[in-house]
Structures are given as structure tokens and as C-alpha cells.
Design a protein around this motif. Structure first.
Motif, PDB file in Angstrom:
ATOM      1  N   ARG A  26      53.764  -6.591  -5.611  1.00  0.00           N
ATOM      2  CA  ARG A  26      53.124  -5.306  -5.295  1.00  0.00           C
ATOM      3  C   ARG A  26      53.772  -4.666  -4.064  1.00  0.00           C
ATOM      4  O   ARG A  26      54.058  -3.470  -4.045  1.00  0.00           O
ATOM      5  N   LEU A  27      54.048  -5.473  -3.048  1.00  0.00           N
ATOM      6  CA  LEU A  27      54.675  -4.949  -1.839  1.00  0.00           C
ATOM      7  C   LEU A  27      56.115  -4.508  -2.092  1.00  0.00           C
ATOM      8  O   LEU A  27      56.562  -3.495  -1.541  1.00  0.00           O
ATOM      9  N   LEU A  28      56.846  -5.259  -2.901  1.00  0.00           N
ATOM     10  CA  LEU A  28      58.215  -4.852  -3.246  1.00  0.00           C
ATOM     11  C   LEU A  28      58.219  -3.486  -3.931  1.00  0.00           C
ATOM     12  O   LEU A  28      59.056  -2.633  -3.631  1.00  0.00           O
ATOM     13  N   ALA A  29      57.284  -3.283  -4.847  1.00  0.00           N
ATOM     14  CA  ALA A  29      57.196  -2.004  -5.556  1.00  0.00           C
ATOM     15  C   ALA A  29      56.887  -0.865  -4.591  1.00  0.00           C
ATOM     16  O   ALA A  29      57.415   0.243  -4.731  1.00  0.00           O
ATOM     17  N   ALA A  30      56.050  -1.133  -3.598  1.00  0.00           N
ATOM     18  CA  ALA A  30      55.705  -0.102  -2.612  1.00  0.00           C
ATOM     19  C   ALA A  30      56.822   0.121  -1.606  1.00  0.00           C
ATOM     20  O   ALA A  30      57.116   1.257  -1.232  1.00  0.00           O
ATOM     21  N   ASP A  31      57.470  -0.954  -1.166  1.00  0.00           N
ATOM     22  CA  ASP A  31      58.502  -0.857  -0.136  1.00  0.00           C
ATOM     23  C   ASP A  31      59.841  -0.356  -0.669  1.00  0.00           C
ATOM     24  O   ASP A  31      60.626   0.240   0.077  1.00  0.00           O
ATOM     25  N   PHE A  32      60.138  -0.611  -1.939  1.00  0.00           N
ATOM     26  CA  PHE A  32      61.446  -0.277  -2.508  1.00  0.00           C
ATOM     27  C   PHE A  32      61.318   0.446  -3.852  1.00  0.00           C
ATOM     28  O   PHE A  32      61.873   0.007  -4.864  1.00  0.00           O
ATOM     29  N   PRO A  33      60.622   1.569  -3.888  1.00  0.00           N
ATOM     30  CA  PRO A  33      60.398   2.236  -5.174  1.00  0.00           C
ATOM     31  C   PRO A  33      61.677   2.778  -5.822  1.00  0.00           C
ATOM     32  O   PRO A  33      61.704   2.967  -7.035  1.00  0.00           O
ATOM     33  N   GLY A  34      62.705   2.999  -5.050  1.00  0.00           N
ATOM     34  CA  GLY A  34      63.937   3.563  -5.598  1.00  0.00           C
ATOM     35  C   GLY A  34      64.921   2.544  -6.136  1.00  0.00           C
ATOM     36  O   GLY A  34      65.939   2.914  -6.720  1.00  0.00           O
ATOM     37  N   LEU A  35      64.624   1.263  -5.963  1.00  0.00           N
ATOM     38  CA  LEU A  35      65.547   0.238  -6.457  1.00  0.00           C
ATOM     39  C   LEU A  35      65.374   0.040  -7.958  1.00  0.00           C
ATOM     40  O   LEU A  35      64.306   0.304  -8.505  1.00  0.00           O
ATOM     41  N   PRO A  36      66.425  -0.436  -8.614  1.00  0.00           N
ATOM     42  CA  PRO A  36      66.343  -0.607 -10.065  1.00  0.00           C
ATOM     43  C   PRO A  36      65.319  -1.663 -10.469  1.00  0.00           C
ATOM     44  O   PRO A  36      65.124  -2.659  -9.769  1.00  0.00           O
ATOM     45  N   ALA A  37      64.684  -1.436 -11.605  1.00  0.00           N
ATOM     46  CA  ALA A  37      63.735  -2.412 -12.153  1.00  0.00           C
ATOM     47  C   ALA A  37      64.495  -3.633 -12.641  1.00  0.00           C
ATOM     48  O   ALA A  37      65.604  -3.532 -13.157  1.00  0.00           O
ATOM     49  N   MET A  38      63.877  -4.779 -12.455  1.00  0.00           N
ATOM     50  CA  MET A  38      64.437  -6.036 -12.948  1.00  0.00           C
ATOM     51  C   MET A  38      63.326  -6.782 -13.681  1.00  0.00           C
ATOM     52  O   MET A  38      62.148  -6.480 -13.512  1.00  0.00           O
TER      53      MET A  38
END
Length: 114
Positions: free
Chosen positions: A12-24
């Protein structure tokens, strides 16, 4: 689900902190309840974006091959928000020029750390 609270909170924090990174691909398991794994099967570009954003040193990236050398693998780990975060990327040896450049960088990085 409470057994997986640590890696799910990290996700959840990764999604909030790095929304512009590619999905894996995301992997959490009751076998490793404190681990969150992000996996790319599309080459090394996504791996490198995440590695850089998380501040994982290139010297700590592990490079291996499997399937008789037909598949190349990058792995790196770090701690993130209480979870052990593992990045994994797979790439075939028949990638286009961008994949080859990523592979060259990965091999160079793995030799530096050796």
C-alpha cells in the motif's frame, strides 16, 4: 489476512509513494509472511526503475541465468516499511536493443560486486 499485514502494508505504501513507477506482478505468501516480492517478466526496465527509486545499490543486484542460459534473472532485496522487499526480473536472451543494454548494465553491476 492479519498474518500478511506487514507485506500488504508495504505494498500500500509503495503504491502511494511511487505511483508513477511501472506495475509489476505482486507476490505475498504465508510461507514468507514478512516478504513482498515484485516481479517483472518483461525484461529489466521495470526492475531498474524500482531499484533506482528504492535506492538499492547496483552492486547488490544478483545476476543469474536459468533454463540453460535462455532466461536471465536479476534479484535485489531491501527492507521497506518493515517488510523484506524482493525485486525479481526475468528476460530472455533474445531481447531487442533496450533489453540488451539493460542486461549489459546488470552484468557489469554484478561483476563489480563480485
Amino acid at each position: 489476512m492479519s498474518d500478511l499485514a506487514v507485506p500488504l502494508r508495504a505494498l500500500r505504501l509503495l503504491a502511494a509513494d511511487f505511483p508513477g513507477l511501472p506495475a509489476m506482478n505482486v507476490d505475498v505468501s504465508t510461507l514468507f509472511p514478512n516478504q513482498l516480492e515484485l516481479v517483472s517478466h518483461d525484461g529489466f526496465g521495470e526492475f531498474e526503475a524500482w531499484r533506482s527509486a528504492l535506492g538499492i545499490r547496483s552492486e547488490s543486484v544478483e545476476y543469474t541465468e536459468q533454463s540453460g542460459g535462455r532466461t536471465r534473472v536479476l534479484r535485489a532485496e531491501t527492507d521497506y516499511s518493515g517488510a523484506r522487499l524482493r525485486l525479481t526480473a526475468y528476460s530472455t536472451t533474445h531481447q531487442h536493443a533496450e533489453g540488451a543494454a539493460d542486461l549489459t548494465a546488470a552484468v557489469s553491476a554484478s561483476k563489480v560486486g563480485a
